[in-house]
Design a protein around this motif. Structure first.
Motif, mmCIF file in Angstrom:
data_model
loop_
_atom_site.group_PDB
_atom_site.id
_atom_site.type_symbol
_atom_site.label_atom_id
_atom_site.label_comp_id
_atom_site.label_asym_id
_atom_site.label_seq_id
_atom_site.Cartn_x
_atom_site.Cartn_y
_atom_site.Cartn_z
ATOM 1 N N GLU A 472 0.818 -1.214 0.000
ATOM 2 C CA GLU A 472 0.000 0.000 0.000
ATOM 3 C C GLU A 472 0.851 1.262 0.000
ATOM 4 O OE1 GLU A 472 -2.995 1.484 3.282
ATOM 5 O OE2 GLU A 472 -4.011 0.280 1.768
ATOM 6 N N THR A 480 4.031 -0.275 4.274
ATOM 7 C CA THR A 480 2.689 -0.535 4.797
ATOM 8 C C THR A 480 2.034 -1.552 3.869
ATOM 9 O OG1 THR A 480 2.488 1.698 5.714
ATOM 10 C CG2 THR A 480 0.454 0.447 5.374
ATOM 11 N N ARG A 482 -1.233 -4.197 2.921
ATOM 12 C CA ARG A 482 -2.672 -4.404 3.080
ATOM 13 C C ARG A 482 -2.980 -5.888 2.908
ATOM 14 N NH1 ARG A 482 -7.568 -1.370 2.443
ATOM 15 N NH2 ARG A 482 -9.307 -2.648 1.692
ATOM 16 N N ALA A 529 -3.942 -4.650 15.020
ATOM 17 C CA ALA A 529 -3.707 -3.891 13.785
ATOM 18 C C ALA A 529 -3.314 -2.458 14.106
ATOM 19 C CB ALA A 529 -4.954 -3.924 12.909
ATOM 20 N N GLU A 530 -3.957 -1.860 15.094
ATOM 21 C CA GLU A 530 -3.615 -0.495 15.482
ATOM 22 C C GLU A 530 -2.212 -0.430 16.074
ATOM 23 O OE1 GLU A 530 -6.788 0.382 18.103
ATOM 24 O OE2 GLU A 530 -8.207 0.944 16.515
ATOM 25 N N GLY A 534 -1.574 0.302 11.752
ATOM 26 C CA GLY A 534 -2.551 0.260 10.677
ATOM 27 C C GLY A 534 -3.969 0.341 11.191
ATOM 28 N N GLY A 535 -4.903 -0.172 10.411
ATOM 29 C CA GLY A 535 -6.309 -0.193 10.779
ATOM 30 C C GLY A 535 -6.952 -1.462 10.251
ATOM 31 N N PHE A 550 -7.013 -5.546 6.702
ATOM 32 C CA PHE A 550 -6.302 -4.740 7.694
ATOM 33 C C PHE A 550 -4.959 -4.317 7.103
ATOM 34 C CE2 PHE A 550 -4.657 -8.958 8.458
ATOM 35 C CZ PHE A 550 -3.326 -8.785 8.846
ATOM 36 N N THR A 551 -4.424 -3.243 7.620
ATOM 37 C CA THR A 551 -3.118 -2.741 7.190
ATOM 38 C C THR A 551 -2.152 -2.800 8.368
ATOM 39 O OG1 THR A 551 -3.770 -0.453 7.702
ATOM 40 C CG2 THR A 551 -4.082 -1.228 5.423
ATOM 41 N N ALA A 552 -0.883 -2.944 8.059
ATOM 42 C CA ALA A 552 0.142 -3.030 9.102
ATOM 43 C C ALA A 552 1.440 -2.454 8.563
ATOM 44 C CB ALA A 552 0.342 -4.473 9.564
ATOM 45 N N ARG A 553 2.200 -1.893 9.477
ATOM 46 C CA ARG A 553 3.475 -1.254 9.141
ATOM 47 C C ARG A 553 4.630 -2.173 9.547
ATOM 48 N NH1 ARG A 553 5.385 2.734 5.834
ATOM 49 N NH2 ARG A 553 7.274 3.649 6.702
#
Length: 843
Positions: A472, A480, A482, A529-530, A534-535, A550-553
């Motif tokens: 992403e 990041t 997804r 996730a937070e 991410g979210g 969900f997204t993650a760094r």
């Protein structure tokens, strides 16, 4: 005698011409008189020159105007002031240079002077420059008359006052603003001169002190008398008089002096001496401001602060109680976790051992059901513990390097059996731009993916579940990603999707009854996730399916992020594959740059193969599906392919589920030598392309066949465990793995055994009577100080935040949580004792 130079030169010229000059007293008298006249004329000429020089050097304009109103004389200052030459201005009309608005005013002033017998006109007027601009002058004029009193002209002077006019305008503006400010200011203002007369006074002053006179009528009166009139308003008049005298004497600035009035009001008084330099005093400035409301508010604020301090004390007490209760809650959860996991260790451990024995079909079904139920209960316990960590803010993430594709492959291996059992396809696809080597928390990432995928399988009766990963965003610090879990299940209504990630929330009561669940899993996923930067969310259509994302760094590992794509020039043909698998496989191959084509399993497909593979069959692969065994149509298609002479080099790759029955995965009528296990893993596909799977046969998954017991090991092990069931489980699993072990029932006994003999590995429970595992480990480390270190592995039901760190801090080397499994123990033994296949241990 000496004569004037002019006369002497004239007489000398006459004599040089031969003229005989007269002689005698009369001639001498004539010459003397003429000489005197010449010297008198020189004196007059000198005075005139000095006067002319003076006029020429004046900065003021000197002028004369004749009776016709034209300039008759102008000095050089005219040119400096206006830009007009004197010569071009003489004879021009005087009023031609004046501003049109000033002409009438000047003529009226001149007429009035003449009619009243005056002879002067003084005023300020505007004149025009050569550039057409106007400037202000101060002009003095005198009317000139002849002996009979007739006006013969006007003479006068003019000075440039443009700058003064600008300053005066600015001063007038400032004065007007100051006056307006003083009149409209809320406070009472008094400005007095150095002689203590009133210079400025505003209306609020008179209102504040009940002065029954308008402020404008008091200007220039005595300020002392005014303050005496205000004296009765003060609560302490004598104190104010003493304060006034002190301020006058000391000539110091004083602000914010509080003065109480007799009616209960409180004033704030400011006193400022108006000074210029060190000694000069030009007056005093007084300002009285009513601060009654402010003082009342300050008193209320002070009371509120006191109340707030009391509330803070009460909150502090409540917080201390809450902290104490939180500690009791954490202690309760830890104890409950330990107490539940201890019998769970016996249930799961014994069930695993039972499943690795020879059982009938009915017994196998019962044992499998027990294991599944125990696993569900264990996941429930883990969810509750994770949620308690989130509530306490103690859920922390690790930062370690991991391989993303390996993590996804492990996830497929874990959930593949469940998907196969439901008849649902399970597949993964990773975008080619996603870096494979990341830094983050792989355990928590796997937890979120496992939870979302398990939910998708739970609510999908047919179709597929596909895990997709794409890039992403990226920068120097990392990437990041997804993650999407797409299913073809029952879908969600919008009102349900909006609340799905709240704690304890489930779609509806019927869903809860049908599918079960605590409602904690998605709330935990949201928090993880937070924490990963991410979210999380969901897009769903009822009856069509859902996409949980969900997204993650993540940071990137150092070194190459190359994907190691196979370099062989292959051409692929796909036939009869499940829909999702076919889509993922086609997309992956095309992303790697390989030609890929979907064909029908029939005569048309054979024709396509013969045409497309002409002369290149040995570099072509036909990947065909065999879910549930090869159908008659597929067998006929493959037979036709093998009988085609020009397709003799075509490689046949059978895509099948790892969980198919043995007979379904081994067709004997066709020369199939290559297999692609499903769910498809990218690592298996790469290996196939590199011809590393030419002879690979899929692993046998025999549901009832027990694994071969490990080769007997000479390693000496000690198991420290106080629970009889757990002792039995640990010893039985170790025996299955080829180890024999001694037993210690508590920490004190373990210390005594280690002191008496040498062990290759010690398994240590943490909560035991007499001496717990932490105390026993410290005691063993003290015994070994400076000598051999025995590996100690914590084998405990403690699973709260910090338990692993506490074990390592006590001196333990590794951690195996309960319920223990064959896989966990085998991995731990492999790390500390050595390989379990008979090879010598490393190190």
């Amino acid at each position: 005698m000496d004569f004037h130079p002019v006369l002497a030169r004239h007489l000398a010229g006459l004599q040089a011409g031969g003229m005989t000059l007269p002689d005698g007293p009369a001639w001498d008298g004539f010459l003397r008189d003429l000489d005197a006249r010449l010297f008198a004329s020189d004196a007059q000429t000198s005075d005139l020159n000095r006067l002319q020089a003076l006029v020429n050097h004046l900065r003021e304009v000197l002028f004369q105007i004749d009776r016709e109103g034209c300039w008759s004389f102008l000095n050089p200052a005219w040119r400096t002031l206006t830009g007009f030459d004197v010569e071009e201005s003489l004879g021009q009309p005087f009023l031609g240079h004046m501003h049109p608005l000033d002409k009438g005013r000047y003529l009226n002033m001149l007429t009035y002077a003449m009619e009243t017998g005056g002879d002067t006109v003084h005023g300020e007027f505007q004149f025009r420059t050569r550039e057409g601009k106007y400037f202000w002058v101060e002009m003095y004029t005198r009317i000139t008359t002849d002996g009979e009193g007739q006006v013969i002209g006007v003479s006068g002077t003019m000075n440039d006052i443009t700058e003064r006019r600008l300053h005066q305008a600015a001063l007038n503006t400032l004065t007007s603003r100051l006056q307006a400010l003083i009149e409209n200011i809320q406070g009472a203002v008094l400005v007095e001169t150095e002689n203590r007369s009133i210079a400025l006074l505003n209306e609020p002053f008179c209102r504040m002190f009940d002065i029954p006179v308008a402020p404008r009528l008091l200007t220039d009166s005595d300020a002392t008398e005014l303050l005496d009139m205000a004296l009765p308003a003060f609560q302490f008049p004598q104190d104010f008089l003493e304060l006034q005298a002190s301020l006058m004497a000391e000539r110091r600035v004083s602000t914010g002096l509080e003065v109480p009035l007799a009616d209960g009001r409180v004033l704030s008084m400011d006193f400022v001496p108006i000074e210029a330099g060190d000694e000069a005093l030009f007056g005093h400035f007084w300002l009285f401001t009513d601060i009654t409301e402010r003082k009342r508010s300050e008193a209320q604020l002070a009371q509120a602060a006191l109340d707030m301090e009391m509330k803070n004390w009460e909150l502090s007490q409540a917080r201390d109680e809450a902290v104490q209760l939180a500690g009791l809650k954490s202690e309760f959860l830890a104890n409950m976790s330990h107490e539940i996991r201890t019998p769970m260790n016996g249930v799961i451990g014994m069930t695993e051992l039972l499943l690795n024995t020879t059982l009938s079909g009915e017994q196998m079904d019962y044992a499998t059901t027990i294991r599944a139920s125990a696993g569900t209960l264990l996941r429930l316990i883990n969810d509750i513990l994770d949620f308690s960590k989130i509530e306490a803010g103690k859920l922390e993430l690790e930062r370690i390097g991991f391989d993303l594709q390996g993590l996804l492959d492990d996830l497929l291996a874990i959930l593949g059996f469940k998907a196969h059992g439901k008849g649902v396809e399970l597949a993964t696809w990773v975008q080619g731009t996603v870096p494979p080597r990341l830094v983050g928390d792989p355990v928590r990432l796997r937890q979120v993916l496992s939870n979302l995928t398990d939910n998708a399988l739970k609510f999908t009766a047919e179709g597929s579940v596909v895990i997709r990963v794409r890039l992403e965003a990226s920068d120097e610090a990392g990437v990041t990603l997804r993650f999407e879990v797409r299913d073809t299940g029952i879908g969600l209504a919008p009102e349900v999707a909006a609340r799905l990630f709240q704690s304890f929330y489930q779609g509806d009561s019927s869903t809860t009854r049908k599918y079960g669940g605590t409602g904690l899993g998605l709330a935990i996923c949201k928090r993880i996730a937070e924490l990963m930067g991410g979210g999380i969310g969901v897009d769903s259509v009822p009856g069509e399916g859902s996409v949980f994302w969900f997204t993650a760094r993540f940071a990137l590992q150092e070194g190459s992020q190359g994907h190691g794509l196979p370099g062989a020039d292959f051409r692929f043909f796909l036939a009869g594959l499940p829909a999702a698998t076919e889509e993922v496989l086609d997309g992956q191959l095309r992303e790697w740059g390989y030609a890929c084509r979907r064909i029908e399993a029939g005569p048309a497909g054979v024709a396509v193969l013969r045409e497309a593979c002409a002369g290149a069959a040995e570099r072509s692969l036909l990947v065909f599906g065999a879910e549930g065994g090869l159908s008659e149509a597929m067998l006929g298609f493959l037979q036709a392919v093998r009988e085609a002479p020009d397709l003799a080099g075509l490689r046949l790759v059978m895509a099948h589920s790892l969980y198919e029955k043995e007979e379904a995965r081994r067709p004997t009528s066709l020369p199939i030598s290559e297999f692609l296990p499903l769910p498809m893993r990218k690592t298996h596909l790469k290996a196939l392309l590199d011809r590393n799977l030419d002879t690979l046969e899929p692993p046998v998954v025999a549901e009832a066949a027990p694994p071969a017991e490990g080769r007997a090991s000479a390693a000496r092990l000690l198991v420290t465990e106080d629970n009889a069931v757990n002792q039995k489980v640990a010893l039985a699993i170790l025996k299955k793995l080829g180890f024999t072990a001694e037993l210690a029932s508590n920490g004190r006994e373990a210390v005594e055994k280690v002191q008496a003999g040498t062990y290759d590995l010690v398994f240590m429970d943490c909560q035991m009577p007499e001496m717990d595992g932490f105390q026993a480990t410290r005691a063993i480390r003290e015994l070994e100080a400076g000598g051999r270190r025995t590996p100690i592995i914590a084998m405990t039901a403690n699973a709260m935040q910090g338990d692993r760190e506490r074990c390592l801090e006590a001196g333990m080397d590794d951690y195996v949580p309960k319920p223990i499994t064959i896989v966990d123990l085998k991995a731990a033994l492999g790390r500390w004792v050595g390989p379990l296949d008979g090879a010598q241990p490393e190190g």
